[in-house]
Design an enzyme around this catalytic site. Sequence first.
Site, PDB file in Angstrom:
ATOM      1  N   HIS A  64       7.619 -17.359 -36.065  1.00  0.00           N
ATOM      2  CA  HIS A  64       8.433 -16.207 -35.667  1.00  0.00           C
ATOM      3  C   HIS A  64       9.729 -16.677 -35.022  1.00  0.00           C
ATOM      4  O   HIS A  64       9.827 -17.801 -34.524  1.00  0.00           O
ATOM      5  CB  HIS A  64       7.666 -15.337 -34.674  1.00  0.00           C
ATOM      6  N   GLU A  66      11.079 -15.916 -32.208  1.00  0.00           N
ATOM      7  CA  GLU A  66      10.927 -16.299 -30.802  1.00  0.00           C
ATOM      8  C   GLU A  66      10.406 -17.720 -30.662  1.00  0.00           C
ATOM      9  O   GLU A  66      10.886 -18.494 -29.838  1.00  0.00           O
ATOM     10  CB  GLU A  66       9.955 -15.350 -30.071  1.00  0.00           C
ATOM     11  N   CYS A  94       5.710  -9.751 -30.467  1.00  0.00           N
ATOM     12  CA  CYS A  94       4.305  -9.487 -30.740  1.00  0.00           C
ATOM     13  C   CYS A  94       3.468 -10.146 -29.641  1.00  0.00           C
ATOM     14  O   CYS A  94       3.989 -10.845 -28.767  1.00  0.00           O
ATOM     15  CB  CYS A  94       3.917 -10.045 -32.112  1.00  0.00           C
ATOM     16  N   CYS A  97       3.884 -14.026 -29.499  1.00  0.00           N
ATOM     17  CA  CYS A  97       5.138 -14.500 -28.917  1.00  0.00           C
ATOM     18  C   CYS A  97       5.236 -14.171 -27.427  1.00  0.00           C
ATOM     19  O   CYS A  97       5.743 -14.975 -26.648  1.00  0.00           O
ATOM     20  CB  CYS A  97       6.318 -13.930 -29.687  1.00  0.00           C
TER      21      CYS A  97
END
Length: 159
Positions: A64, A66, A94, A97
């Site tokens: 992701h 992040e 999410c 993260c």
Amino acid sequence: MRYINFEGEATISPDDFFMAEALREAHYALAEDEIPIGAIVVCQGKIIGRGHNLTERLNDVSAHAEMQALTAATNYIGGKYLKDCTLYVTMEPCVMCAGASYWFQVGRIVFGAYDVRMGFGRLNQKITHPKTLITGGIRENECSELVKGFFRKKREMKG
């Protein structure tokens, strides 16, 4: 949000400015046919980490935006904690993260669009570090529309 500086010139807030940089990363993801989410890490007014979704290219569900930005930031500073840093991300993180931000001890998280289906806020905001400050909704419409447009186009291509 616009501000007026001492010279009477219109300026934007630091959060708006840095969210624009996160949006730039999201556009890189979009160009690579990834879900267009971007992230940056800022420390003392300087961008020290950048990332965008790479889950398709890397075939890695943990890649992701992040995670990319946080890892880049710790590599930059040569340490594992980001207590004095701010993570800017175009979509509410999410659970994975947000949990990672706990271990990185991120000082502040600023996100654009709320994610009512997958965002950490729907479950429990205590998943972040107790000292982490959270700000949501910065450039929300722009961040949200980028992701909605991506999925709208995907549906049109299937149908």
